[in-house]
Design an enzyme around this catalytic site. Structure first.
Site: not given
Length: 513
Positions: A17, A171
Protein backbone atom coordinates in the site's frame (compact mmCIF):
# COMPACT_ATOMS: atom_id res chain seq x y z
CA UNK A 1 26.12 4.68 -23.57
CA UNK A 2 24.00 1.86 -22.17
CA UNK A 3 20.61 2.74 -20.71
CA UNK A 4 20.64 2.65 -16.94
CA UNK A 5 18.02 0.31 -15.46
CA UNK A 6 16.58 -0.43 -12.05
CA UNK A 7 15.27 -3.63 -10.50
CA UNK A 8 11.80 -4.13 -9.08
CA UNK A 9 10.63 -4.19 -6.37
CA UNK A 10 12.29 -0.95 -5.30
CA UNK A 11 11.35 -1.66 -1.65
CA UNK A 12 11.35 -5.44 -1.26
CA UNK A 13 9.65 -7.43 1.45
CA UNK A 14 6.41 -6.77 3.31
CA UNK A 15 5.89 -3.11 2.30
CA UNK A 16 2.33 -2.88 0.89
CA UNK A 17 0.00 0.00 0.00
CA UNK A 18 2.69 2.57 -0.88
CA UNK A 19 1.87 6.27 -0.90
CA UNK A 20 4.35 8.86 -2.14
CA UNK A 21 4.93 12.60 -2.29
CA UNK A 22 7.72 14.82 -3.64
CA UNK A 23 9.16 17.89 -1.93
CA UNK A 24 11.66 19.61 -4.24
CA UNK A 25 14.05 16.88 -5.33
CA UNK A 26 13.27 14.61 -2.39
CA UNK A 27 10.71 11.79 -2.37
CA UNK A 28 9.00 10.33 0.68
CA UNK A 29 7.00 7.12 0.87
CA UNK A 30 4.96 5.29 3.51
CA UNK A 31 3.47 1.78 3.71
CA UNK A 32 0.94 -0.15 5.77
CA UNK A 33 2.12 -1.80 8.98
CA UNK A 34 -1.00 -3.72 10.24
CA UNK A 35 -0.36 -5.38 13.65
CA UNK A 36 3.29 -4.34 13.87
CA UNK A 37 4.87 -1.50 15.82
CA UNK A 38 6.30 1.02 15.24
CA UNK A 39 3.65 1.87 12.67
CA UNK A 40 3.82 3.23 9.11
CA UNK A 41 7.45 2.94 7.95
CA UNK A 42 8.72 6.11 6.26
CA UNK A 43 11.28 6.07 3.42
CA UNK A 44 13.33 8.72 1.62
CA UNK A 45 14.77 8.76 -1.91
CA UNK A 46 16.39 11.21 -4.33
CA UNK A 47 15.66 9.23 -7.50
CA UNK A 48 12.61 6.97 -6.87
CA UNK A 49 14.81 3.87 -7.10
CA UNK A 50 17.07 3.91 -4.06
CA UNK A 51 15.15 4.12 -0.78
CA UNK A 52 16.26 4.33 2.82
CA UNK A 53 13.99 4.02 5.84
CA UNK A 54 14.40 7.16 7.94
CA UNK A 55 11.82 6.42 10.60
CA UNK A 56 8.28 5.39 11.44
CA UNK A 57 5.43 7.88 11.52
CA UNK A 58 3.67 6.21 14.47
CA UNK A 59 6.54 5.63 16.84
CA UNK A 60 5.05 6.07 20.33
CA UNK A 61 2.09 4.67 22.29
CA UNK A 62 0.23 7.99 22.26
CA UNK A 63 -0.10 7.67 18.49
CA UNK A 64 -0.64 3.93 18.21
CA UNK A 65 -2.04 1.57 20.79
CA UNK A 66 -2.98 -1.92 19.60
CA UNK A 67 -4.82 -4.35 21.87
CA UNK A 68 -2.95 -7.50 22.84
CA UNK A 69 -5.68 -9.69 21.33
CA UNK A 70 -5.57 -7.85 18.00
CA UNK A 71 -6.01 -10.37 15.17
CA UNK A 72 -3.13 -10.74 12.73
CA UNK A 73 -3.39 -8.38 9.74
CA UNK A 74 -5.57 -5.92 11.66
CA UNK A 75 -4.28 -2.59 12.93
CA UNK A 76 -2.98 0.13 10.60
CA UNK A 77 -4.28 0.03 7.03
CA UNK A 78 -3.24 1.93 3.89
CA UNK A 79 -1.76 5.33 4.77
CA UNK A 80 -1.63 8.33 2.44
CA UNK A 81 1.29 10.77 2.64
CA UNK A 82 0.97 14.33 1.35
CA UNK A 83 2.86 17.63 1.66
CA UNK A 84 0.85 20.85 1.76
CA UNK A 85 1.60 24.40 2.84
CA UNK A 86 4.95 23.53 4.45
CA UNK A 87 3.69 20.53 6.38
CA UNK A 88 3.66 16.76 5.93
CA UNK A 89 0.35 14.99 6.50
CA UNK A 90 -0.21 11.25 6.93
CA UNK A 91 -3.75 9.89 7.11
CA UNK A 92 -4.66 6.27 7.81
CA UNK A 93 -7.15 3.98 9.55
CA UNK A 94 -6.70 1.97 12.73
CA UNK A 95 -9.18 -0.84 12.17
CA UNK A 96 -8.47 -2.10 15.70
CA UNK A 97 -10.31 0.88 17.11
CA UNK A 98 -10.68 4.60 16.66
CA UNK A 99 -11.02 4.57 12.88
CA UNK A 100 -9.55 7.22 10.60
CA UNK A 101 -7.01 9.76 11.83
CA UNK A 102 -4.24 11.99 10.56
CA UNK A 103 -0.95 13.20 11.96
CA UNK A 104 1.30 15.97 10.73
CA UNK A 105 4.90 17.16 11.02
CA UNK A 106 7.10 19.98 9.80
CA UNK A 107 9.87 17.48 9.08
CA UNK A 108 9.55 13.97 7.65
CA UNK A 109 11.81 12.58 10.39
CA UNK A 110 9.34 13.89 12.95
CA UNK A 111 8.31 14.36 15.58
CA UNK A 112 4.81 13.67 14.24
CA UNK A 113 1.79 15.00 16.06
CA UNK A 114 -0.72 13.11 18.14
CA UNK A 115 -3.66 11.74 16.12
CA UNK A 116 -6.41 14.03 14.85
CA UNK A 117 -9.47 11.77 14.61
CA UNK A 118 -11.92 12.08 11.72
CA UNK A 119 -15.48 10.75 11.84
CA UNK A 120 -15.46 9.03 8.47
CA UNK A 121 -16.36 5.36 7.91
CA UNK A 122 -14.25 3.23 5.58
CA UNK A 123 -10.56 2.60 5.01
CA UNK A 124 -7.79 3.85 2.70
CA UNK A 125 -8.30 7.59 3.31
CA UNK A 126 -6.75 10.12 0.94
CA UNK A 127 -5.97 13.84 1.13
CA UNK A 128 -6.07 16.52 -1.58
CA UNK A 129 -6.29 20.32 -1.44
CA UNK A 130 -8.19 22.66 -3.75
CA UNK A 131 -6.95 26.09 -4.84
CA UNK A 132 -9.13 27.75 -2.21
CA UNK A 133 -7.54 25.69 0.57
CA UNK A 134 -10.36 23.16 0.87
CA UNK A 135 -9.12 19.75 2.03
CA UNK A 136 -10.81 16.73 0.47
CA UNK A 137 -10.72 13.23 1.93
CA UNK A 138 -11.74 10.23 -0.18
CA UNK A 139 -12.30 6.82 1.39
CA UNK A 140 -13.01 3.33 0.11
CA UNK A 141 -16.34 3.09 -1.53
CA UNK A 142 -15.54 5.63 -3.08
CA UNK A 143 -16.95 8.52 -1.05
CA UNK A 144 -15.65 12.06 -0.73
CA UNK A 145 -15.78 14.51 2.17
CA UNK A 146 -14.48 18.00 2.78
CA UNK A 147 -12.68 18.17 6.13
CA UNK A 148 -10.79 20.52 8.38
CA UNK A 149 -7.32 18.95 8.43
CA UNK A 150 -6.46 20.76 11.66
CA UNK A 151 -9.41 19.66 13.78
CA UNK A 152 -10.62 16.62 11.82
CA UNK A 153 -14.15 18.01 11.56
CA UNK A 154 -16.17 16.83 8.55
CA UNK A 155 -17.46 19.96 6.79
CA UNK A 156 -19.26 18.36 3.84
CA UNK A 157 -20.27 14.83 2.90
CA UNK A 158 -19.27 12.09 2.63
CA UNK A 159 -20.99 11.59 -0.70
CA UNK A 160 -20.46 8.85 -3.33
CA UNK A 161 -18.52 10.10 -6.35
CA UNK A 162 -17.37 7.09 -8.40
CA UNK A 163 -17.27 3.41 -7.50
CA UNK A 164 -15.08 2.14 -10.33
CA UNK A 165 -15.96 -0.11 -13.24
CA UNK A 166 -18.03 -2.63 -11.31
CA UNK A 167 -15.39 -4.95 -9.87
CA UNK A 168 -15.32 -5.86 -6.19
CA UNK A 169 -13.69 -3.76 -3.48
CA UNK A 170 -13.29 -0.28 -4.98
CA UNK A 171 -10.68 1.11 -2.60
CA UNK A 172 -7.34 2.93 -2.31
CA UNK A 173 -8.69 6.19 -3.80
CA UNK A 174 -6.27 8.98 -4.61
CA UNK A 175 -7.47 12.35 -5.88
CA UNK A 176 -5.14 14.61 -7.90
CA UNK A 177 -5.45 18.06 -9.44
CA UNK A 178 -3.52 17.84 -12.72
CA UNK A 179 -3.98 20.74 -15.10
CA UNK A 180 -7.66 21.56 -15.47
CA UNK A 181 -8.81 18.13 -14.41
CA UNK A 182 -9.34 16.30 -11.13
CA UNK A 183 -8.26 12.68 -11.51
CA UNK A 184 -9.55 9.95 -9.22
CA UNK A 185 -7.49 6.76 -9.20
CA UNK A 186 -8.56 3.67 -7.31
CA UNK A 187 -7.92 -0.05 -6.95
CA UNK A 188 -10.50 -2.68 -7.88
CA UNK A 189 -10.85 -6.44 -7.91
CA UNK A 190 -9.41 -7.12 -4.46
CA UNK A 191 -5.76 -7.13 -3.49
CA UNK A 192 -5.10 -10.67 -4.82
CA UNK A 193 -4.81 -11.87 -8.43
CA UNK A 194 -7.74 -9.74 -9.63
CA UNK A 195 -6.10 -6.52 -8.45
CA UNK A 196 -6.19 -3.59 -10.87
CA UNK A 197 -5.97 0.21 -11.16
CA UNK A 198 -8.73 2.32 -12.72
CA UNK A 199 -8.98 6.07 -13.33
CA UNK A 200 -11.71 8.67 -13.85
CA UNK A 201 -11.65 12.46 -14.19
CA UNK A 202 -13.88 15.46 -13.58
CA UNK A 203 -13.72 19.25 -13.65
CA UNK A 204 -14.55 19.40 -9.94
CA UNK A 205 -13.67 17.10 -7.03
CA UNK A 206 -17.43 16.72 -6.53
CA UNK A 207 -17.72 15.19 -9.99
CA UNK A 208 -19.36 13.98 -12.15
CA UNK A 209 -16.46 11.64 -12.97
CA UNK A 210 -15.82 10.28 -16.44
CA UNK A 211 -14.09 6.84 -16.51
CA UNK A 212 -10.98 6.37 -18.62
CA UNK A 213 -11.83 4.58 -21.89
CA UNK A 214 -9.10 2.01 -21.31
CA UNK A 215 -9.92 0.99 -17.73
CA UNK A 216 -8.34 -0.72 -15.98
CA UNK A 217 -5.19 1.21 -16.81
CA UNK A 218 -3.15 -1.50 -15.08
CA UNK A 219 -3.75 -5.16 -14.18
CA UNK A 220 -1.69 -8.35 -14.39
CA UNK A 221 -4.63 -10.67 -13.80
CA UNK A 222 -4.76 -13.83 -15.96
CA UNK A 223 -1.16 -13.35 -17.12
CA UNK A 224 2.02 -15.34 -16.58
CA UNK A 225 4.03 -12.25 -15.69
CA UNK A 226 6.42 -12.74 -12.74
CA UNK A 227 4.89 -9.81 -10.85
CA UNK A 228 1.26 -10.38 -9.81
CA UNK A 229 -1.52 -8.70 -7.77
CA UNK A 230 -0.55 -5.25 -9.10
CA UNK A 231 -2.61 -2.39 -7.69
CA UNK A 232 -3.11 0.08 -4.84
CA UNK A 233 -1.14 2.70 -6.72
CA UNK A 234 -0.11 6.32 -6.19
CA UNK A 235 1.19 8.83 -8.75
CA UNK A 236 4.10 11.24 -8.49
CA UNK A 237 5.64 13.72 -10.93
CA UNK A 238 9.42 13.76 -10.88
CA UNK A 239 11.44 16.96 -10.79
CA UNK A 240 12.17 16.59 -14.53
CA UNK A 241 8.46 16.47 -15.39
CA UNK A 242 8.18 12.72 -15.96
CA UNK A 243 5.44 10.75 -14.21
CA UNK A 244 5.78 7.58 -12.17
CA UNK A 245 3.58 5.17 -10.28
CA UNK A 246 4.34 3.31 -7.08
CA UNK A 247 2.17 0.29 -6.40
CA UNK A 248 2.06 -3.01 -4.60
CA UNK A 249 2.72 -6.37 -6.20
CA UNK A 250 3.74 -9.90 -5.29
CA UNK A 251 6.35 -12.35 -6.57
CA UNK A 252 4.73 -15.82 -6.39
CA UNK A 253 6.94 -18.92 -6.62
CA UNK A 254 6.57 -22.68 -6.77
CA UNK A 255 4.12 -24.90 -8.61
CA UNK A 256 0.41 -24.28 -9.06
CA UNK A 257 -1.23 -22.41 -7.43
CA UNK A 258 2.07 -20.72 -6.48
CA UNK A 259 2.75 -18.94 -3.21
CA UNK A 260 4.09 -15.54 -2.21
CA UNK A 261 5.95 -15.37 1.07
CA UNK A 262 7.51 -11.90 1.28
CA UNK A 263 4.14 -10.20 1.36
CA UNK A 264 3.02 -7.43 -0.97
CA UNK A 265 6.02 -5.32 -2.00
CA UNK A 266 6.53 -1.81 -3.42
CA UNK A 267 7.14 -1.56 -7.17
CA UNK A 268 7.86 1.41 -9.45
CA UNK A 269 6.75 1.84 -13.06
CA UNK A 270 6.77 4.75 -15.56
CA UNK A 271 3.58 6.55 -16.63
CA UNK A 272 2.84 8.30 -19.92
CA UNK A 273 -0.04 10.68 -20.58
CA UNK A 274 -1.96 10.03 -23.80
CA UNK A 275 -5.04 12.07 -24.76
CA UNK A 276 -5.39 13.27 -21.20
CA UNK A 277 -5.21 9.84 -19.57
CA UNK A 278 -2.38 7.99 -17.79
CA UNK A 279 -1.01 5.02 -19.69
CA UNK A 280 0.86 2.33 -17.74
CA UNK A 281 2.62 -0.65 -19.27
CA UNK A 282 3.17 -4.00 -17.54
CA UNK A 283 5.21 -3.74 -14.36
CA UNK A 284 8.49 -5.47 -15.17
CA UNK A 285 11.23 -6.77 -12.91
CA UNK A 286 13.58 -4.35 -14.71
CA UNK A 287 12.83 -0.93 -16.24
CA UNK A 288 14.79 2.00 -17.69
CA UNK A 289 15.67 4.21 -14.75
CA UNK A 290 14.52 7.77 -14.05
CA UNK A 291 16.87 10.54 -15.18
CA UNK A 292 17.94 11.33 -11.62
CA UNK A 293 20.28 8.75 -10.08
CA UNK A 294 21.29 9.24 -6.47
CA UNK A 295 22.16 5.95 -4.76
CA UNK A 296 21.76 6.09 -1.01
CA UNK A 297 23.74 4.11 1.49
CA UNK A 298 21.82 0.82 1.65
CA UNK A 299 20.27 -0.54 4.79
CA UNK A 300 22.95 -2.43 6.70
CA UNK A 301 22.86 -6.19 6.41
CA UNK A 302 24.23 -6.50 9.92
CA UNK A 303 23.25 -4.80 13.17
CA UNK A 304 25.87 -5.00 15.94
CA UNK A 305 23.59 -3.33 18.50
CA UNK A 306 26.18 -0.71 19.36
CA UNK A 307 23.70 2.19 19.42
CA UNK A 308 21.41 3.53 22.13
CA UNK A 309 18.18 3.00 20.16
CA UNK A 310 16.88 0.33 17.82
CA UNK A 311 17.09 1.08 14.10
CA UNK A 312 13.72 1.99 12.49
CA UNK A 313 13.50 -1.26 10.51
CA UNK A 314 13.03 -3.38 13.67
CA UNK A 315 9.41 -4.28 14.36
CA UNK A 316 7.36 -6.19 16.92
CA UNK A 317 3.79 -7.51 16.92
CA UNK A 318 1.30 -5.23 18.73
CA UNK A 319 3.66 -3.68 21.30
CA UNK A 320 7.24 -3.47 22.48
CA UNK A 321 7.28 -2.66 26.19
CA UNK A 322 10.43 -0.93 27.45
CA UNK A 323 10.81 -3.76 29.95
CA UNK A 324 11.13 -6.31 27.12
CA UNK A 325 14.33 -5.02 25.54
CA UNK A 326 17.53 -3.14 26.35
CA UNK A 327 20.67 -2.00 24.53
CA UNK A 328 22.34 -0.79 27.73
CA UNK A 329 21.90 -3.71 30.09
CA UNK A 330 24.78 -5.42 28.28
CA UNK A 331 26.45 -2.83 26.02
CA UNK A 332 26.93 -4.00 22.45
CA UNK A 333 24.19 -6.64 22.85
CA UNK A 334 20.42 -6.56 22.50
CA UNK A 335 18.95 -8.09 25.66
CA UNK A 336 15.40 -9.41 25.38
CA UNK A 337 13.21 -10.36 28.34
CA UNK A 338 10.18 -12.62 28.05
CA UNK A 339 6.73 -11.04 28.30
CA UNK A 340 4.85 -14.19 27.25
CA UNK A 341 5.62 -17.91 27.34
CA UNK A 342 4.71 -18.88 23.76
CA UNK A 343 4.96 -17.57 20.20
CA UNK A 344 1.59 -19.26 19.61
CA UNK A 345 -0.22 -16.51 21.53
CA UNK A 346 -0.03 -12.70 21.47
CA UNK A 347 2.00 -10.97 24.15
CA UNK A 348 5.39 -12.54 23.49
CA UNK A 349 8.73 -10.76 23.07
CA UNK A 350 9.80 -10.67 19.43
CA UNK A 351 12.00 -8.20 17.52
CA UNK A 352 12.41 -8.87 13.81
CA UNK A 353 13.05 -7.64 10.30
CA UNK A 354 11.03 -8.19 7.16
CA UNK A 355 12.39 -10.94 4.91
CA UNK A 356 13.43 -8.96 1.83
CA UNK A 357 15.03 -11.55 -0.46
CA UNK A 358 13.57 -14.78 -1.87
CA UNK A 359 16.99 -16.41 -1.44
CA UNK A 360 18.27 -15.16 1.88
CA UNK A 361 20.41 -15.90 4.89
CA UNK A 362 19.63 -14.64 8.38
CA UNK A 363 21.97 -15.25 11.32
CA UNK A 364 22.45 -14.08 14.90
CA UNK A 365 24.85 -14.75 17.76
CA UNK A 366 22.82 -15.69 20.83
CA UNK A 367 23.87 -16.02 24.46
CA UNK A 368 20.78 -17.71 25.87
CA UNK A 369 22.08 -18.50 29.34
CA UNK A 370 19.19 -20.20 31.09
CA UNK A 371 16.56 -18.57 28.89
CA UNK A 372 14.41 -20.09 26.16
CA UNK A 373 15.24 -18.04 23.08
CA UNK A 374 16.04 -18.21 19.39
CA UNK A 375 15.13 -17.12 15.86
CA UNK A 376 11.62 -17.34 14.40
CA UNK A 377 10.34 -17.09 10.83
CA UNK A 378 6.90 -15.60 11.39
CA UNK A 379 3.66 -14.87 9.56
CA UNK A 380 1.39 -14.95 12.60
CA UNK A 381 0.80 -16.85 15.84
CA UNK A 382 -0.49 -19.89 13.93
CA UNK A 383 2.19 -19.98 11.23
CA UNK A 384 5.85 -19.83 12.23
CA UNK A 385 9.03 -21.93 12.28
CA UNK A 386 11.33 -21.53 15.31
CA UNK A 387 15.01 -22.31 15.87
CA UNK A 388 15.26 -22.46 19.65
CA UNK A 389 17.95 -22.84 22.31
CA UNK A 390 17.05 -24.12 25.76
CA UNK A 391 18.62 -26.27 28.47
CA UNK A 392 21.59 -27.51 26.42
CA UNK A 393 19.57 -28.25 23.28
CA UNK A 394 18.97 -26.47 20.00
CA UNK A 395 15.75 -27.52 18.31
CA UNK A 396 13.43 -26.68 15.42
CA UNK A 397 9.68 -26.29 15.96
CA UNK A 398 6.96 -25.89 13.33
CA UNK A 399 3.57 -24.32 14.03
CA UNK A 400 1.21 -24.78 11.06
CA UNK A 401 -2.41 -23.95 11.79
CA UNK A 402 -3.61 -26.13 14.69
CA UNK A 403 -0.50 -28.35 14.62
CA UNK A 404 2.73 -27.72 16.53
CA UNK A 405 5.61 -30.18 16.30
CA UNK A 406 9.28 -30.40 17.25
CA UNK A 407 10.96 -31.58 14.06
CA UNK A 408 14.64 -31.72 15.09
CA UNK A 409 16.93 -31.28 18.09
CA UNK A 410 20.64 -31.48 18.88
CA UNK A 411 22.67 -31.16 22.08
CA UNK A 412 24.95 -28.11 22.28
CA UNK A 413 27.50 -26.97 24.87
CA UNK A 414 26.95 -23.92 27.10
CA UNK A 415 27.93 -20.52 25.76
CA UNK A 416 27.12 -18.30 22.80
CA UNK A 417 25.78 -20.01 19.68
CA UNK A 418 25.29 -18.79 16.12
CA UNK A 419 21.82 -19.52 14.74
CA UNK A 420 21.16 -19.35 10.99
CA UNK A 421 18.06 -19.51 8.79
CA UNK A 422 18.40 -19.83 5.02
CA UNK A 423 15.63 -19.57 2.45
CA UNK A 424 16.19 -21.06 -0.99
CA UNK A 425 13.79 -20.97 -3.93
CA UNK A 426 13.25 -24.29 -5.67
CA UNK A 427 15.37 -27.23 -4.56
CA UNK A 428 14.77 -30.65 -3.09
CA UNK A 429 13.64 -31.45 0.43
CA UNK A 430 16.09 -33.75 2.26
CA UNK A 431 15.59 -37.51 2.69
CA UNK A 432 13.40 -38.74 5.54
CA UNK A 433 13.55 -41.86 7.68
CA UNK A 434 10.53 -44.21 7.47
CA UNK A 435 8.99 -46.08 10.40
CA UNK A 436 11.01 -49.17 9.37
CA UNK A 437 14.26 -47.25 9.72
CA UNK A 438 14.90 -46.98 5.99
CA UNK A 439 15.74 -43.68 4.35
CA UNK A 440 13.20 -42.39 1.87
CA UNK A 441 14.62 -40.22 -0.93
CA UNK A 442 14.15 -36.49 -0.92
CA UNK A 443 11.36 -35.00 -3.00
CA UNK A 444 11.36 -31.96 -5.24
CA UNK A 445 9.94 -29.05 -3.32
CA UNK A 446 6.71 -27.78 -4.89
CA UNK A 447 6.42 -24.79 -2.61
CA UNK A 448 7.94 -21.34 -3.06
CA UNK A 449 11.13 -22.18 -1.17
CA UNK A 450 12.77 -24.39 1.40
CA UNK A 451 13.77 -23.01 4.80
CA UNK A 452 16.93 -24.49 6.35
CA UNK A 453 17.91 -24.21 10.02
CA UNK A 454 21.44 -24.61 11.37
CA UNK A 455 23.51 -23.81 14.45
CA UNK A 456 27.22 -23.33 15.09
CA UNK A 457 28.69 -23.74 18.55
CA UNK A 458 32.15 -24.42 19.96
CA UNK A 459 31.65 -28.05 18.92
CA UNK A 460 31.03 -27.25 15.26
CA UNK A 461 28.22 -26.66 12.78
CA UNK A 462 25.03 -28.73 12.64
CA UNK A 463 22.24 -28.54 10.08
CA UNK A 464 19.03 -29.43 11.86
CA UNK A 465 16.16 -29.35 9.38
CA UNK A 466 14.80 -28.14 6.05
CA UNK A 467 11.10 -27.33 5.83
CA UNK A 468 8.72 -26.49 3.00
CA UNK A 469 8.15 -22.73 2.88
CA UNK A 470 4.60 -22.88 1.52
CA UNK A 471 3.18 -23.13 5.05
CA UNK A 472 4.57 -19.69 5.81
CA UNK A 473 2.88 -18.04 2.83
CA UNK A 474 -0.16 -15.80 2.45
CA UNK A 475 -1.91 -18.46 0.38
CA UNK A 476 -1.81 -20.82 3.40
CA UNK A 477 -1.98 -18.45 6.37
CA UNK A 478 -4.12 -15.70 4.85
CA UNK A 479 -3.76 -12.05 5.79
CA UNK A 480 -2.07 -8.97 4.42
CA UNK A 481 1.45 -9.19 5.83
CA UNK A 482 4.59 -11.13 4.88
CA UNK A 483 7.38 -13.03 6.54
CA UNK A 484 9.27 -11.41 9.39
CA UNK A 485 12.42 -13.10 10.72
CA UNK A 486 13.52 -12.16 14.19
CA UNK A 487 14.76 -12.81 17.70
CA UNK A 488 12.53 -13.96 20.53
CA UNK A 489 12.53 -14.96 24.19
CA UNK A 490 9.73 -16.90 25.86
CA UNK A 491 11.40 -17.62 29.20
CA UNK A 492 13.93 -15.51 31.11
CA UNK A 493 16.32 -13.06 29.45
CA UNK A 494 18.77 -13.63 26.60
CA UNK A 495 21.26 -11.44 24.74
CA UNK A 496 22.05 -11.13 21.02
CA UNK A 497 25.46 -9.81 19.96
CA UNK A 498 24.57 -9.23 16.32
CA UNK A 499 21.93 -10.01 13.69
CA UNK A 500 22.25 -9.95 9.93
CA UNK A 501 19.86 -10.54 7.05
CA UNK A 502 20.84 -10.41 3.40
CA UNK A 503 20.56 -12.10 0.01
CA UNK A 504 22.41 -15.25 -0.93
CA UNK A 505 23.21 -16.70 -4.33
CA UNK A 506 21.11 -19.60 -5.56
CA UNK A 507 23.12 -22.82 -5.45
CA UNK A 508 24.22 -24.16 -8.88
CA UNK A 509 21.66 -26.43 -10.44
CA UNK A 510 18.73 -24.94 -8.52
CA UNK A 511 16.49 -22.80 -10.67
CA UNK A 512 14.03 -20.49 -8.97
CA UNK A 513 10.52 -20.65 -10.31
Amino acid sequence: MATRTYDNPVIPGFHPDPSICRVGEDYYLVCSSFEYVPGVPLFHSRDLVHWRQIGNVLDRPGQLELPEDLPASAGIYAPTLRYHDGRFHMITTNVAGGGTFLVHSERPEGPWSDPVWIDLPGIDPDLAWDDDGSCWCAVSGVRLARIDATTGKVLEGPVPVWSGTGMQHPEAPHLYRIGEWWYLMLAEGGTAHGHSVSVARARSPRGPFEPAPGNPVLSHRSTDLPVQCTGHADLVQAADGTWWMVLLGTRPRGYFPQFHVLGRETFLTPVEWVDGWPRVGPVAERHPAPAAWHPLEPEPVRDDFDTVALAPYWLSPRSRPDSSWSLTRRPGWLTLTATGDSLDRPGHTFVGRRQQHPDSRTAALLDAGRARAGLSVRLDEAHHYDLEVYDGTVSVHARIGPVRQRVAEHAVPPGPITLAVETRTGGVLPPTVTTTGQEAPGVRAGGPDTIAFSAESSEGDVRLAELDGRYLSTEVAGGFTGRVIGMYVTEGSAAYDWFDHGPQQVAPGIEPR
